[in-house]
Design a protein around this motif. Sequence first.
Motif, PDB file in Angstrom:
ATOM      1  N   CYS A  26       0.867  -1.174   0.000  1.00  0.00           N
ATOM      2  CA  CYS A  26       0.000   0.000   0.000  1.00  0.00           C
ATOM      3  C   CYS A  26       0.903   1.224   0.000  1.00  0.00           C
ATOM      4  O   CYS A  26       2.090   1.143   0.311  1.00  0.00           O
ATOM      5  N   THR A  27       0.335   2.341  -0.361  1.00  0.00           N
ATOM      6  CA  THR A  27       1.023   3.621  -0.294  1.00  0.00           C
ATOM      7  C   THR A  27       0.360   4.407   0.823  1.00  0.00           C
ATOM      8  O   THR A  27      -0.875   4.453   0.908  1.00  0.00           O
ATOM      9  N   THR A  28       1.186   5.000   1.686  1.00  0.00           N
ATOM     10  CA  THR A  28       0.621   5.700   2.835  1.00  0.00           C
ATOM     11  C   THR A  28       1.481   6.900   3.233  1.00  0.00           C
ATOM     12  O   THR A  28       2.667   6.952   2.909  1.00  0.00           O
ATOM     13  N   LYS A  36      -3.567   2.119   7.854  1.00  0.00           N
ATOM     14  CA  LYS A  36      -3.364   1.410   6.593  1.00  0.00           C
ATOM     15  C   LYS A  36      -2.461   0.182   6.720  1.00  0.00           C
ATOM     16  O   LYS A  36      -2.735  -0.859   6.126  1.00  0.00           O
ATOM     17  N   ILE A  37      -1.346   0.305   7.451  1.00  0.00           N
ATOM     18  CA  ILE A  37      -0.396  -0.806   7.523  1.00  0.00           C
ATOM     19  C   ILE A  37      -0.980  -2.012   8.262  1.00  0.00           C
ATOM     20  O   ILE A  37      -0.915  -3.127   7.740  1.00  0.00           O
ATOM     21  N   GLU A  42      -2.904  -7.575   7.966  1.00  0.00           N
ATOM     22  CA  GLU A  42      -3.951  -8.550   8.279  1.00  0.00           C
ATOM     23  C   GLU A  42      -4.509  -9.181   7.005  1.00  0.00           C
ATOM     24  O   GLU A  42      -4.683 -10.395   6.921  1.00  0.00           O
ATOM     25  N   GLN A  43      -4.769  -8.345   5.999  1.00  0.00           N
ATOM     26  CA  GLN A  43      -5.287  -8.848   4.721  1.00  0.00           C
ATOM     27  C   GLN A  43      -4.291  -9.816   4.096  1.00  0.00           C
ATOM     28  O   GLN A  43      -4.675 -10.886   3.610  1.00  0.00           O
ATOM     29  N   PHE A  44      -3.010  -9.465   4.095  1.00  0.00           N
ATOM     30  CA  PHE A  44      -2.011 -10.345   3.495  1.00  0.00           C
ATOM     31  C   PHE A  44      -1.948 -11.688   4.216  1.00  0.00           C
ATOM     32  O   PHE A  44      -1.973 -12.741   3.585  1.00  0.00           O
ATOM     33  N   HIS A  45      -1.855 -11.655   5.540  1.00  0.00           N
ATOM     34  CA  HIS A  45      -1.684 -12.898   6.291  1.00  0.00           C
ATOM     35  C   HIS A  45      -2.922 -13.796   6.288  1.00  0.00           C
ATOM     36  O   HIS A  45      -2.795 -15.014   6.376  1.00  0.00           O
ATOM     37  N   THR A  46      -4.096 -13.217   6.184  1.00  0.00           N
ATOM     38  CA  THR A  46      -5.307 -14.044   6.213  1.00  0.00           C
ATOM     39  C   THR A  46      -5.772 -14.477   4.824  1.00  0.00           C
ATOM     40  O   THR A  46      -6.273 -15.585   4.672  1.00  0.00           O
ATOM     41  N   THR A 148       1.363 -12.279  14.254  1.00  0.00           N
ATOM     42  CA  THR A 148       0.139 -12.672  14.958  1.00  0.00           C
ATOM     43  C   THR A 148      -0.834 -11.510  15.154  1.00  0.00           C
ATOM     44  O   THR A 148      -1.812 -11.640  15.875  1.00  0.00           O
ATOM     45  N   GLY A 149      -0.543 -10.375  14.547  1.00  0.00           N
ATOM     46  CA  GLY A 149      -1.411  -9.215  14.698  1.00  0.00           C
ATOM     47  C   GLY A 149      -0.600  -7.979  15.040  1.00  0.00           C
ATOM     48  O   GLY A 149       0.634  -8.001  15.074  1.00  0.00           O
ATOM     49  N   ALA A 150      -1.299  -6.892  15.333  1.00  0.00           N
ATOM     50  CA  ALA A 150      -0.654  -5.599  15.549  1.00  0.00           C
ATOM     51  C   ALA A 150       0.343  -5.586  16.704  1.00  0.00           C
ATOM     52  O   ALA A 150       1.256  -4.776  16.720  1.00  0.00           O
ATOM     53  N   GLU A 151       0.193  -6.462  17.667  1.00  0.00           N
ATOM     54  CA  GLU A 151       1.100  -6.490  18.820  1.00  0.00           C
ATOM     55  C   GLU A 151       2.203  -7.546  18.697  1.00  0.00           C
ATOM     56  O   GLU A 151       2.781  -7.975  19.693  1.00  0.00           O
ATOM     57  N   THR A 152       2.516  -7.960  17.484  1.00  0.00           N
ATOM     58  CA  THR A 152       3.527  -8.982  17.240  1.00  0.00           C
ATOM     59  C   THR A 152       4.924  -8.469  17.563  1.00  0.00           C
ATOM     60  O   THR A 152       5.276  -7.345  17.198  1.00  0.00           O
ATOM     61  N   ARG A 153       5.727  -9.311  18.210  1.00  0.00           N
ATOM     62  CA  ARG A 153       7.148  -9.010  18.403  1.00  0.00           C
ATOM     63  C   ARG A 153       7.838  -9.080  17.044  1.00  0.00           C
ATOM     64  O   ARG A 153       7.445  -9.876  16.197  1.00  0.00           O
TER      65      ARG A 153
END
Length: 161
Positions: A26-28, A36-37, A42-46, A148-153
């Motif tokens: 994406c461009t942001t 956006k990120i 999430e879209q890519f991984h799912t 694993t989501g937004a809080e991933t290490r």
Amino acid sequence: MSEQMTTAVEPKVVKKSNFKVVGVYCTTMMDERDVKIPRLMEQFHTMKLPKVRNRIHAPHSIGMFVDPPNWNEMTDAFHWIAGVEVDSFEKIPQDMITKTVPAHTYAVLEYDPSQHDFNPYPYLHKWITEKGYEQIEGFGFEEYHPYTGAETRYKLYLPIK
């Protein structure tokens, strides 16, 4: 629950060979990146990741920023790639992009949002300067094991010389 740490593990310097990435982007702008990120990741991984047939180093995945030349964070957009490493660009899904990342030396910082309460990007930028390195502008990436989501290490890699 553990108490948040305000300092990180000491960054390291590592050499990494060239590698190939397949993913979506994406461009942001900086002020939109926090919406956006995560949505793109999430879209890519799912939905997109299962279509990649020649993935290597699973369950690792990558989030990469690519800045235009002379990027100004206040006025210019940048690209974010959600992707995985592959061994070749054969049989890539039509709706995905490819990127070859050349061999580089990187400053690397391990970051855990559940334990660290600082922004890892300026922290690593400052460390690079303090240690006498120069950051190579234009790109950098986060490596997840697994995402694993937004809080991933993740490990933050910024190219240096």
